[in-house]
Design an enzyme around this catalytic site. Structure first.
Site, mmCIF file in Angstrom:
data_model
loop_
_atom_site.group_PDB
_atom_site.id
_atom_site.type_symbol
_atom_site.label_atom_id
_atom_site.label_comp_id
_atom_site.label_asym_id
_atom_site.label_seq_id
_atom_site.Cartn_x
_atom_site.Cartn_y
_atom_site.Cartn_z
ATOM 1 N N ARG A 112 0.842 -1.121 0.227
ATOM 2 C CA ARG A 112 0.009 -0.175 0.054
ATOM 3 C C ARG A 112 0.610 1.389 0.031
ATOM 4 N NH1 ARG A 112 -0.857 -2.651 4.542
ATOM 5 N NH2 ARG A 112 -0.063 -1.586 6.373
ATOM 6 N N GLU A 139 5.645 -8.988 15.871
ATOM 7 C CA GLU A 139 4.713 -9.502 17.022
ATOM 8 C C GLU A 139 4.199 -10.722 16.823
ATOM 9 O OE1 GLU A 139 2.700 -6.475 19.109
ATOM 10 O OE2 GLU A 139 3.631 -4.947 17.783
#
Length: 139
Positions: free
Chosen positions: A24, A61
Protein backbone atom coordinates in the site's frame (compact mmCIF):
# COMPACT_ATOMS: atom_id res chain seq x y z
CA UNK A 1 -3.66 11.70 0.46
CA UNK A 2 -2.35 14.70 -1.45
CA UNK A 3 -1.56 16.56 1.79
CA UNK A 4 0.32 13.54 3.17
CA UNK A 5 2.36 13.15 -0.03
CA UNK A 6 3.41 16.80 -0.05
CA UNK A 7 4.32 16.68 3.66
CA UNK A 8 6.37 13.51 3.15
CA UNK A 9 8.05 15.09 0.11
CA UNK A 10 9.15 18.08 2.21
CA UNK A 11 10.85 15.69 4.63
CA UNK A 12 12.44 13.65 1.80
CA UNK A 13 13.78 16.54 -0.30
CA UNK A 14 17.47 15.61 0.16
CA UNK A 15 17.07 11.99 -0.92
CA UNK A 16 18.43 10.63 -4.19
CA UNK A 17 15.92 7.76 -4.17
CA UNK A 18 12.55 7.09 -2.52
CA UNK A 19 11.84 3.53 -1.37
CA UNK A 20 8.41 2.24 -0.39
CA UNK A 21 7.34 -0.89 1.40
CA UNK A 22 4.98 -3.53 0.02
CA UNK A 23 2.37 -2.74 -1.11
CA UNK A 24 0.00 0.00 0.00
CA UNK A 25 2.91 2.39 0.47
CA UNK A 26 3.54 2.35 -3.22
CA UNK A 27 0.42 4.54 -3.34
CA UNK A 28 2.25 7.21 -1.33
CA UNK A 29 5.87 6.55 -2.26
CA UNK A 30 5.35 6.90 -5.99
CA UNK A 31 3.64 10.33 -5.74
CA UNK A 32 6.35 11.51 -3.32
CA UNK A 33 9.01 10.42 -5.81
CA UNK A 34 7.10 12.19 -8.61
CA UNK A 35 6.80 15.42 -6.59
CA UNK A 36 10.56 15.36 -6.02
CA UNK A 37 11.40 14.06 -9.51
CA UNK A 38 13.33 11.15 -7.96
CA UNK A 39 13.35 7.43 -8.74
CA UNK A 40 11.11 5.10 -6.73
CA UNK A 41 12.24 1.64 -5.60
CA UNK A 42 10.00 -1.12 -4.26
CA UNK A 43 10.80 -3.19 -1.20
CA UNK A 44 8.52 -6.21 -1.41
CA UNK A 45 7.61 -9.41 0.34
CA UNK A 46 9.73 -12.41 -0.59
CA UNK A 47 9.23 -13.84 -4.11
CA UNK A 48 7.36 -10.77 -5.44
CA UNK A 49 10.23 -9.14 -7.37
CA UNK A 50 11.81 -10.41 -10.61
CA UNK A 51 15.51 -10.91 -11.25
CA UNK A 52 18.21 -11.02 -8.61
CA UNK A 53 17.20 -9.79 -5.18
CA UNK A 54 18.71 -9.26 -1.75
CA UNK A 55 16.49 -10.27 1.13
CA UNK A 56 16.21 -10.38 4.88
CA UNK A 57 13.91 -11.96 7.44
CA UNK A 58 12.65 -10.19 10.53
CA UNK A 59 10.41 -10.82 13.51
CA UNK A 60 6.92 -9.45 13.89
CA UNK A 61 4.85 -9.42 17.05
CA UNK A 62 2.82 -12.27 15.56
CA UNK A 63 5.47 -14.24 13.63
CA UNK A 64 8.17 -13.75 11.04
CA UNK A 65 8.31 -12.21 7.58
CA UNK A 66 10.78 -11.59 4.77
CA UNK A 67 11.31 -8.67 2.39
CA UNK A 68 13.50 -8.17 -0.66
CA UNK A 69 14.91 -5.48 -2.90
CA UNK A 70 16.36 -5.86 -6.39
CA UNK A 71 20.12 -5.87 -5.99
CA UNK A 72 20.72 -3.44 -8.86
CA UNK A 73 17.89 -1.02 -8.03
CA UNK A 74 19.92 1.67 -6.23
CA UNK A 75 23.42 2.86 -7.08
CA UNK A 76 26.04 2.47 -4.39
CA UNK A 77 26.37 5.54 -2.18
CA UNK A 78 22.97 7.04 -3.02
CA UNK A 79 20.86 8.55 -0.22
CA UNK A 80 17.54 6.74 0.24
CA UNK A 81 14.43 7.72 2.19
CA UNK A 82 12.18 4.83 3.15
CA UNK A 83 8.44 5.54 3.35
CA UNK A 84 5.91 3.41 5.25
CA UNK A 85 2.45 3.82 6.71
CA UNK A 86 2.97 3.13 10.39
CA UNK A 87 5.85 3.04 12.85
CA UNK A 88 4.93 0.61 15.62
CA UNK A 89 7.81 -1.57 16.84
CA UNK A 90 10.09 -0.63 13.94
CA UNK A 91 10.92 -4.17 12.83
CA UNK A 92 9.85 -3.81 9.21
CA UNK A 93 11.60 -0.47 8.79
CA UNK A 94 14.81 -1.81 10.35
CA UNK A 95 14.72 -4.73 7.93
CA UNK A 96 14.19 -2.32 5.01
CA UNK A 97 17.09 -0.15 6.19
CA UNK A 98 19.34 -3.21 6.37
CA UNK A 99 18.47 -4.07 2.75
CA UNK A 100 19.31 -0.55 1.58
CA UNK A 101 22.68 -0.81 3.32
CA UNK A 102 23.34 -4.34 1.99
CA UNK A 103 23.23 -3.05 -1.58
CA UNK A 104 25.62 -0.21 -0.74
CA UNK A 105 23.25 2.74 -0.44
CA UNK A 106 22.77 5.02 2.57
CA UNK A 107 19.54 5.42 4.56
CA UNK A 108 18.91 9.16 4.67
CA UNK A 109 15.73 8.75 6.70
CA UNK A 110 12.66 6.76 7.57
CA UNK A 111 9.37 8.59 7.04
CA UNK A 112 5.96 7.37 8.15
CA UNK A 113 2.44 8.69 8.06
CA UNK A 114 1.59 7.52 11.60
CA UNK A 115 3.93 7.14 14.57
CA UNK A 116 2.65 5.23 17.63
CA UNK A 117 4.02 7.02 20.71
CA UNK A 118 3.19 4.15 23.08
CA UNK A 119 5.90 1.98 21.49
CA UNK A 120 8.66 4.60 21.59
CA UNK A 121 10.66 2.57 24.13
CA UNK A 122 10.41 -0.75 22.25
CA UNK A 123 13.95 -2.17 21.71
CA UNK A 124 13.57 -2.21 17.91
CA UNK A 125 12.38 1.40 17.92
CA UNK A 126 15.49 2.29 19.88
CA UNK A 127 17.63 0.72 17.14
CA UNK A 128 15.69 2.68 14.53
CA UNK A 129 16.93 5.86 16.21
CA UNK A 130 20.22 5.29 14.36
CA UNK A 131 18.35 6.82 11.40
CA UNK A 132 16.48 10.07 11.05
CA UNK A 133 12.84 9.13 11.53
CA UNK A 134 9.87 11.44 11.21
CA UNK A 135 6.11 11.24 10.89
CA UNK A 136 3.15 13.31 9.78
CA UNK A 137 0.83 12.15 12.60
CA UNK A 138 1.68 10.97 16.13
CA UNK A 139 -0.70 9.01 18.37
Amino acid sequence: MQFACFELAKKAKNADVIAGLDARWFLFGIPVAQILNKPFVMIRKKWKLPWKTVGTSYSLEYGESSIEIQEWSIEEGKNVVIIDDLLATGGTLLAAASLIEKIGARVDGVLVLIWLDELTHHPLRQKLNAYRNESIIQY
